[in-house]
Enzyme design. Sequence first.
Site, PDB file in Angstrom:
ATOM      1  NE  ARG A 110     -10.700   7.253  -0.796  1.00 41.74           N
ATOM      2  CZ  ARG A 110     -10.890   6.711   0.382  1.00 41.74           C
ATOM      3  NH1 ARG A 110      -9.938   6.007   0.934  1.00 41.74           N
ATOM      4  NH2 ARG A 110     -12.017   6.869   1.023  1.00 41.74           N
TER       5      ARG A 110
ATOM      6  CE  LYS B 239      -3.940   1.903   2.627  1.00 42.13           C
ATOM      7  NZ  LYS B 239      -3.976   3.019   1.734  1.00 42.13           N
TER       8      LYS B 239
END
Lengths: 532, 334
Positions: free
Chosen positions: A245, A225
């Site tokens: 996002r 990540k």
Amino acid sequence: MQSFAALIDALVYTSSRNAKLQLIADYLRETPDPDRGWAMAALTDGLDFPAVKSSTIRNLMKERVDPVLWSLSRDFVGDTAETASLLWPDNPQAGDAPSPSLDEAVQRLSAITRNSAMSELPRLLDPLDASGRYALIKLATGGMRVGVSARLAKTAFAQAFDVPVDEVEEYWHALTPPYAELFAWAADGADPPDTANMPLFRPFMLAHPLEETVVDLADYVAEWKWDGIRVQLAHVGGETRAYSRSGDDISATFPEMIDALDIPVVLDGELLVRGDVQGGEAGGAASFNALQQRLGRKTVSKKMLAEAPAFVRLYDVLMLDGEDLRALRWTERRAQLEALMARLPDTHFDLSQVVEADHFDHLAQIREGARDDAIEGLMLKRRDSPYVAGRKTGLWYKWKRDPLLVDCVLMYAQRGSGKRSSFYSDYTFGCWDGDPDKGAELLPVGKAYSGFTDEELKKLDRHVRQNTVNRFGPVRETDKSLVFEVAFDSVHESKRHKSGLAMRFPRISRIRWDKPVHEADRIDALRALIRD
Amino acid sequence: MSGDFSWIRPEPHGIHVVPADVWIDPSKPVDRALVTHGHADHARGGHGATVATPETLAIMKLRYATAEGAQPVEYGETIRLAGGVDATFIPAGHVLGSAQILLEHAGERVVITGDYKRRPDPTCPPFEVTPCDIFITEATFGLPLFTHPPIGEEMAKLLKRLSDNPERCVLVGAYALGKAQRVIAELRAAGHTDPIYLHGAMEKMCRLYEEFGVDLGELRLVADHTKEEMRGSIVVCPPSALNDRWSRRLPEPITAMASGWMRVRQRARQRNVELPLVISDHADWDELTRTVEEVDPHETWITHGREEALLRWHQLTQRRARALAMVGREDEDD
């Protein structure tokens, strides 16, 4: 405007999710176009009136209320819009002017310029009551703060007209407020908007925290990540866009990425800048701190492009050559993505490598070792997962590395805003600049306002009130008698604090009512954790 | 103005009337206390002698069970204290029995308001403006954002919500002394004749109000009735019971709260209130400032509340004022 204001008030005073959905759905069914479309835009943060800022409201109030009385009131209420709505004086000259419709209010707000704001806003506010003024100021300055996420508003829309929420989500980004086509489709049965040939934002697939779950690596694949920002790059119909996002168009902030993509594809990846922290020199990414310098800019200088060039480390491919791949399994999409890499310039794209591990415990060891690489942690993705919007249980997990911990001493507290406006809930804490038994002093190293329960907040608030030694406006200095164990993701050099350090995502991990303050950590200990 | 008012001394624990050696609303036990009204932050037990209105004394007797040294004084009656000090109890309009206290000594007049409001209240006589040299006032709602709406509007809101939800009940959180009885009396005045249900902690105080001639209509105890019976009814409880397990016995209660703090949205949210009712037994900003203008004292002393803003108002209107740091006076529920 009054029925919108009534909706906003009702939402403020409703905590149940279902009751909120019901309120919004009822409003959407009962309200005509275009008002209901503007209301959806307001609830999803889709309106922007750049000429009206919080400071505009403050300036308006300065002309009407004594500045001392204003600031005492603002401090008590904890919200500029609400304070202004309550203190706005009746204007006898306004007479019985009818209150504007929501559409009229939006049109008039759109026409406002920096120069006309001070004269036009009062004309809008005068005919309204306190609730109406509150709704109007919130509408104008952005952020309704009624505990409704964009997703919840879209779910309410879907519920109101009995249409699938994923379709609402998909069309949403093709349209602009007041979303006439969306209502025509959902409420009146018109054809859905045509989105196939538009460089649209497609909702991201997200992950649940892993927590105590243990997964079988036969079913799940692990990836790093990366510590950047999640980005979607879409090249459709000859146009390229970059989306954050939340679906914000960030193309202008990263022009080099727009120029680098010219094949018809929609990609999901991590936006990073060049450096040597993440993944070692071979990985070639700088820390999040470096990326942060480039975020939020509307234009980018040549110098910045040269010093901190961006690239995208790819996780997934959603569409390719006009074909929607999202229903395919992860393994199939991954194969397409790997094959695709040859068509992308390696100056601007690389592939997020799969992390190989024999078994889950082995993976846990690898994750432990990830600290030095300033990686956020691991992702675990079901090998057969389709790419679906939002968080679906069991498909993707995020497994963040454990935070860093340091013991700090509470130094100052400030009242929170909104729901916490009567509590001292924002804490500034410090570490010792030497040996506390030899007269060392505390220097502030960070500020946190989360990580504690409501019960703990009450105790902390009481501690602050009972141990205040000094007041500076809304800030109280305490007697420095309480230790916090502070958790944070990383620490960097910074000029913001006197200590020269700044933490990323600091939060209160534990309140150490038991720990003597001289046992709190020193600045040196914190400095040793810098990895820039 | 002759003297420097050194005969009256504000201390953290109350106002000391030096020549008479009596204390006004002391927060710790003293030999001789003058008490403005029955709220716990003004009326403490354990004094040697307590001078107050008969209503306030009855409330204190109910709360503290003892009534030793109780000396009743009627509204308008003047009593002579030691040291040449006269004290007169004057209606304050706050709750049943609430009084301002006028002190006179050597030609100087001081009025201590206790808590007060200027709005009509069916449960107590209205505030009377009394000229004086020193006006010692509260400032609980001493910010210009506090303007309490007419109570009729709030009653209409409450009754509308009730009639919109005949299968549920509206649970109204209200201070057990004063607010609860005023809300009930105002509901009656608005034509609501149905039985009103009470949390057990409110019963005795409501009965006491009735004994003093305040008609509250038919009151029932929640504990004596079933969920079914309470559908479509108003239930009154202390604010602390609003989010308590106790409310589970009620039919899907809509949570309301009667308080001046409900003017601020986030205050209502903090208490999970769905129906905020802006009803206060304290003076709002306009009442506070209008009262100072009408009394027009030589100097205002501010006991508790948002004193900074009221001080600022005095400065802006060129009036003399000072803030007294009184401890333990805060009405978070009112």
